[in-house]
Write a protein that holds these residues in place. Structure first.
Motif, PDB file in Angstrom:
ATOM      1  N   UNK A   1       0.797  -1.219   0.000  1.00  0.00           N
ATOM      2  CA  UNK A   1       0.000   0.000   0.000  1.00  0.00           C
ATOM      3  C   UNK A   1       0.831   1.271   0.000  1.00  0.00           C
ATOM      4  N   UNK A   2       2.124   1.138   0.319  1.00  0.00           N
ATOM      5  CA  UNK A   2       3.024   2.295   0.360  1.00  0.00           C
ATOM      6  C   UNK A   2       3.991   2.317  -0.834  1.00  0.00           C
ATOM      7  N   UNK A   3       3.793   1.434  -1.791  1.00  0.00           N
ATOM      8  CA  UNK A   3       4.766   1.291  -2.891  1.00  0.00           C
ATOM      9  C   UNK A   3       5.004   2.611  -3.623  1.00  0.00           C
ATOM     10  N   UNK A   4       3.933   3.307  -3.957  1.00  0.00           N
ATOM     11  CA  UNK A   4       4.072   4.558  -4.699  1.00  0.00           C
ATOM     12  C   UNK A   4       4.797   5.623  -3.895  1.00  0.00           C
ATOM     13  N   UNK A   5       4.438   5.757  -2.619  1.00  0.00           N
ATOM     14  CA  UNK A   5       5.079   6.772  -1.782  1.00  0.00           C
ATOM     15  C   UNK A   5       6.541   6.431  -1.505  1.00  0.00           C
ATOM     16  N   UNK A   6       6.841   5.149  -1.345  1.00  0.00           N
ATOM     17  CA  UNK A   6       8.230   4.751  -1.148  1.00  0.00           C
ATOM     18  C   UNK A   6       9.070   5.081  -2.380  1.00  0.00           C
ATOM     19  N   UNK A   7       8.532   4.828  -3.569  1.00  0.00           N
ATOM     20  CA  UNK A   7       9.262   5.144  -4.800  1.00  0.00           C
ATOM     21  C   UNK A   7       9.484   6.652  -4.918  1.00  0.00           C
ATOM     22  N   UNK A   8       8.459   7.443  -4.553  1.00  0.00           N
ATOM     23  CA  UNK A   8       8.599   8.902  -4.596  1.00  0.00           C
ATOM     24  C   UNK A   8       9.648   9.378  -3.596  1.00  0.00           C
ATOM     25  N   UNK A   9       9.641   8.785  -2.409  1.00  0.00           N
ATOM     26  CA  UNK A   9      10.633   9.157  -1.399  1.00  0.00           C
ATOM     27  C   UNK A   9      12.044   8.820  -1.864  1.00  0.00           C
ATOM     28  N   UNK A  10      12.208   7.674  -2.530  1.00  0.00           N
ATOM     29  CA  UNK A  10      13.525   7.288  -3.048  1.00  0.00           C
ATOM     30  C   UNK A  10      14.003   8.279  -4.099  1.00  0.00           C
ATOM     31  N   UNK A  11      13.099   8.705  -4.975  1.00  0.00           N
ATOM     32  CA  UNK A  11      13.474   9.696  -5.995  1.00  0.00           C
ATOM     33  C   UNK A  11      13.867  11.017  -5.346  1.00  0.00           C
ATOM     34  N   UNK A  12      13.128  11.411  -4.314  1.00  0.00           N
ATOM     35  CA  UNK A  12      13.439  12.661  -3.617  1.00  0.00           C
ATOM     36  C   UNK A  12      14.822  12.592  -2.979  1.00  0.00           C
ATOM     37  N   UNK A  13      15.145  11.449  -2.361  1.00  0.00           N
ATOM     38  CA  UNK A  13      16.472  11.273  -1.754  1.00  0.00           C
ATOM     39  C   UNK A  13      17.557  11.378  -2.819  1.00  0.00           C
ATOM     40  N   UNK A  14      17.375  10.695  -3.947  1.00  0.00           N
ATOM     41  CA  UNK A  14      18.390  10.728  -5.002  1.00  0.00           C
ATOM     42  C   UNK A  14      18.517  12.123  -5.604  1.00  0.00           C
ATOM     43  N   UNK A  15      17.399  12.825  -5.724  1.00  0.00           N
ATOM     44  CA  UNK A  15      17.442  14.172  -6.296  1.00  0.00           C
ATOM     45  C   UNK A  15      18.307  15.107  -5.452  1.00  0.00           C
ATOM     46  N   UNK A  16      18.107  15.083  -4.136  1.00  0.00           N
ATOM     47  CA  UNK A  16      18.858  16.010  -3.284  1.00  0.00           C
ATOM     48  C   UNK A  16      20.273  15.521  -3.016  1.00  0.00           C
TER      49      UNK A  16
END
Length: 212
Positions: free
Chosen positions: A156-171
């Motif tokens: 149920x958190x798959x989408x938010x986890x992927x978004x969080x991973x992208x945010x970490x890599x971006x910064x």
């Protein structure tokens, strides 16, 4: 094949080193080329004839040198991977627990250091999932590896986890500055994940397979 005496071999080596093609050669390429050349010369010498004892000795030398070259290659590539951008993993060699990362993230957020706060909050998420055995404690794990593995147990958190991973890599690697909004999303995800329970195995496998 005529044997090459020491003087001629030195001359060849000197001429080769003057070749402009080798001016910018990496250490790894240099070692690989020189060892390969040496092994080739040794094999040619053995193939030209010699006693059984000499052939066996040469074969042993070749085997040892191949082992050394393999070890050097492995170490150099491992070092290169560690130094390459984006491959150092989430924690960078630190051994803080989830609560420590969370406190550090809150301190940084209070100071307005949003980039570092985003990083620490995802590290808190990662460590918390490890401490609860939802994901394995894998050294060198990347943010996306964390998201993919956690999604199997928490679909149920798959989408938010992927978004969080992208945010970490971006910064961390993309030069994007962290923001209050990005941190608050990460903190909200962290708080909700702490209350979440892994899905039953059948549900997790079915959802994960469909997402893949």
């Amino acid at each position: 094949m005529n044997p090459v005496d020491r003087g001629e071999a030195a001359g060849r080596a000197a001429r080769e080193l003057l070749d402009p093609a080798y001016e910018h050669e990496s250490l790894f390429d240099l070692i690989h080329r020189r060892v390969t050349q040496f092994l080739g010369d040794l094999v040619d010498a053995v193939g030209g004839g010699g006693s059984a004892g000499g052939i066996i000795a040469a074969a042993l030398i070749v085997t040892i040198l191949l082992g050394v070259m393999t070890l050097i290659t492995w170490r150099l590539r491992r070092t290169a991977r560690r130094r390459a951008p984006g491959t150092s993993g989430l924690f960078g060699g630190r051994t803080m627990n989830a609560a420590d990362h969370r406190r550090e993230a809150e301190r940084l957020a209070a100071e307005g250091a949003w980039t570092e706060a985003v990083q620490e909050r995802l590290r808190a998420i990662a460590r918390d999932l490890e401490e609860r055995a939802i994901v394995d404690g894998m050294p060198g794990r990347t943010a996306h590896e964390l998201a993919n593995e956690a999604a199997w147990s928490l679909p149920g958190f798959a989408g938010e986890l992927a978004t969080a991973a992208r945010s970490f890599d971006d910064v961390t690697y993309g030069g994007v500055l962290g923001t209050r909004e990005a941190y608050e999303r990460m903190a909200s995800l962290d708080d909700r994940l702490r209350q979440a329970r892994p899905a039953p195995l059948a549900t997790a496998v079915g959802t994960g397979g469909g997402a893949g």
